[in-house]
Design a protein around this motif. Structure first.
Motif, short mmCIF file in Angstrom:
data_model
loop_
_atom_site.label_atom_id
_atom_site.label_comp_id
_atom_site.label_asym_id
_atom_site.label_seq_id
_atom_site.Cartn_x
_atom_site.Cartn_y
_atom_site.Cartn_z
N MET A 182 20.52 1.10 -17.91
CA MET A 182 19.26 1.74 -18.23
C MET A 182 18.25 1.59 -17.07
O MET A 182 18.16 0.53 -16.46
N THR A 183 17.54 2.68 -16.76
CA THR A 183 16.58 2.62 -15.65
C THR A 183 15.23 2.10 -16.11
O THR A 183 14.67 2.61 -17.09
N HIS A 184 14.73 1.07 -15.44
CA HIS A 184 13.41 0.52 -15.75
C HIS A 184 12.43 0.86 -14.63
O HIS A 184 12.80 0.82 -13.44
N HIS A 185 11.20 1.22 -15.01
CA HIS A 185 10.15 1.52 -14.03
C HIS A 185 9.27 0.28 -13.88
O HIS A 185 8.73 -0.23 -14.87
N VAL A 186 9.17 -0.20 -12.64
CA VAL A 186 8.43 -1.44 -12.38
C VAL A 186 7.33 -1.17 -11.35
O VAL A 186 7.55 -0.38 -10.41
N GLN A 187 6.15 -1.77 -11.57
CA GLN A 187 5.07 -1.67 -10.58
C GLN A 187 4.78 -3.08 -10.05
O GLN A 187 4.71 -4.03 -10.83
N ILE A 188 4.59 -3.18 -8.73
CA ILE A 188 4.24 -4.46 -8.11
C ILE A 188 2.96 -4.28 -7.31
O ILE A 188 2.82 -3.29 -6.58
N LYS A 189 2.02 -5.21 -7.50
CA LYS A 189 0.77 -5.18 -6.75
C LYS A 189 0.81 -6.40 -5.82
O LYS A 189 1.06 -7.51 -6.27
N VAL A 190 0.67 -6.16 -4.52
CA VAL A 190 0.65 -7.25 -3.53
C VAL A 190 -0.73 -7.23 -2.88
O VAL A 190 -1.12 -6.22 -2.28
N MET A 191 -1.50 -8.32 -3.05
CA MET A 191 -2.88 -8.36 -2.55
C MET A 191 -3.10 -9.57 -1.65
O MET A 191 -2.42 -10.60 -1.79
N PRO A 192 -4.06 -9.49 -0.72
CA PRO A 192 -4.40 -10.65 0.10
C PRO A 192 -4.95 -11.78 -0.80
O PRO A 192 -5.65 -11.50 -1.78
N LEU A 193 -4.63 -13.02 -0.46
CA LEU A 193 -5.16 -14.16 -1.24
C LEU A 193 -6.68 -14.08 -1.26
O LEU A 193 -7.30 -13.70 -0.27
N LYS A 194 -7.26 -14.47 -2.41
CA LYS A 194 -8.69 -14.21 -2.66
C LYS A 194 -9.61 -14.79 -1.61
O LYS A 194 -10.59 -14.19 -1.22
N ASP A 195 -9.28 -15.99 -1.09
CA ASP A 195 -10.25 -16.60 -0.17
C ASP A 195 -9.93 -16.27 1.30
O ASP A 195 -10.55 -16.79 2.21
N LEU A 196 -8.97 -15.36 1.52
CA LEU A 196 -8.63 -14.97 2.90
C LEU A 196 -9.46 -13.76 3.33
O LEU A 196 -9.73 -12.88 2.53
N LEU A 197 -9.81 -13.70 4.60
CA LEU A 197 -10.47 -12.52 5.17
C LEU A 197 -9.50 -11.35 5.08
O LEU A 197 -8.30 -11.50 5.33
N ASP A 198 -9.99 -10.17 4.68
CA ASP A 198 -9.14 -8.98 4.59
C ASP A 198 -9.59 -7.99 5.67
O ASP A 198 -10.54 -7.22 5.47
N PRO A 199 -8.94 -8.01 6.85
CA PRO A 199 -9.38 -7.15 7.96
C PRO A 199 -9.39 -5.66 7.62
O PRO A 199 -10.28 -4.93 8.04
N GLN A 200 -8.40 -5.24 6.82
CA GLN A 200 -8.38 -3.81 6.44
C GLN A 200 -9.62 -3.46 5.62
O GLN A 200 -10.27 -2.45 5.84
N GLY A 201 -9.90 -4.35 4.68
CA GLY A 201 -11.08 -4.14 3.83
C GLY A 201 -12.35 -4.09 4.65
O GLY A 201 -13.22 -3.22 4.46
N LYS A 202 -12.44 -5.01 5.61
CA LYS A 202 -13.65 -5.05 6.47
C LYS A 202 -13.77 -3.75 7.27
O LYS A 202 -14.86 -3.21 7.45
N ALA A 203 -12.63 -3.23 7.74
CA ALA A 203 -12.66 -1.98 8.53
C ALA A 203 -13.20 -0.83 7.69
O ALA A 203 -14.04 -0.04 8.15
N VAL A 204 -12.78 -0.77 6.44
CA VAL A 204 -13.26 0.31 5.57
C VAL A 204 -14.74 0.12 5.27
O VAL A 204 -15.51 1.09 5.23
N MET A 205 -15.17 -1.15 5.10
CA MET A 205 -16.60 -1.41 4.89
C MET A 205 -17.41 -0.85 6.06
O MET A 205 -18.47 -0.25 5.90
N GLY A 206 -16.88 -1.02 7.27
CA GLY A 206 -17.56 -0.47 8.45
C GLY A 206 -17.63 1.05 8.40
O GLY A 206 -18.66 1.66 8.71
N GLY A 207 -16.56 1.66 7.94
CA GLY A 207 -16.53 3.13 7.80
C GLY A 207 -17.55 3.60 6.77
O GLY A 207 -18.24 4.60 6.97
N LEU A 208 -17.67 2.84 5.68
CA LEU A 208 -18.64 3.20 4.64
C LEU A 208 -20.06 3.13 5.19
O LEU A 208 -20.89 3.99 4.93
N ASP A 209 -20.28 2.11 6.00
CA ASP A 209 -21.59 1.94 6.63
C ASP A 209 -21.92 3.16 7.49
O ASP A 209 -23.01 3.72 7.41
#
Lengths: 82, 82
Positions: free
Chosen positions: B1-28
């Motif tokens: 039987m085929t099962h549909h699975v979703q996985i979310k991989v996120m940066p650890l909460k207290d780590l700097l997220d360079p990608q996120g920071k780059a987008v914040m700059g774009g929003l600015d």
């Protein structure tokens, strides 16, 4: 008020997903044969200070359209969590 | 039987997220000031042929641990959709 928003950006369904194919190759090397398909996109969480959920969603939509998703190759889905 | 699975991989909460920071700059640059935080990770969908949801989840867990998430910098969450 701060709203928590999640955005899912995925490759368009009929497009080849090179990242997914690379992981399929890795699974093959590990001898894992049960995985039939794997597609890899972006999961984005945002905290938005807005007067209402609707305004927060609009800001997320602008962010996704202008900065997060390439409409030629990707689609996105937005969920306002709280 | 085929099962549909979703996985979310996120940066650890207290780590700097360079990608996120780059987008914040774009929003600015776009003059969008309401976004207080943005974090960018991976969203993965998998189709797994397995005898049960539990077995499908184990295969997804092995895939995430060995091929998708770097435990030094990321955490992952697995959801078996169907």
């Amino acid at each position: 008020m701060t709203h928590h928003v999640q955005i899912k950006v995925m490759p368009l369904k009929d497009l080849l997903d090179p990242q997914g194919k690379a992981v399929m190759g890795g699974l093959d090397n590990l001898g894992i044969k049960e995985v039939q398909d794997i597609r890899i996109g972006k999961h984005i969480t945002m905290e938005i200070d807005a007067g209402s959920k609707e305004v927060a969603k609009q800001i997320a939509e602008t962010t996704a359209t202008k900065l997060l998703a390439n409409p030629v190759m990707e689609y996105f889905e937005i969920e306002v969590i709280g």
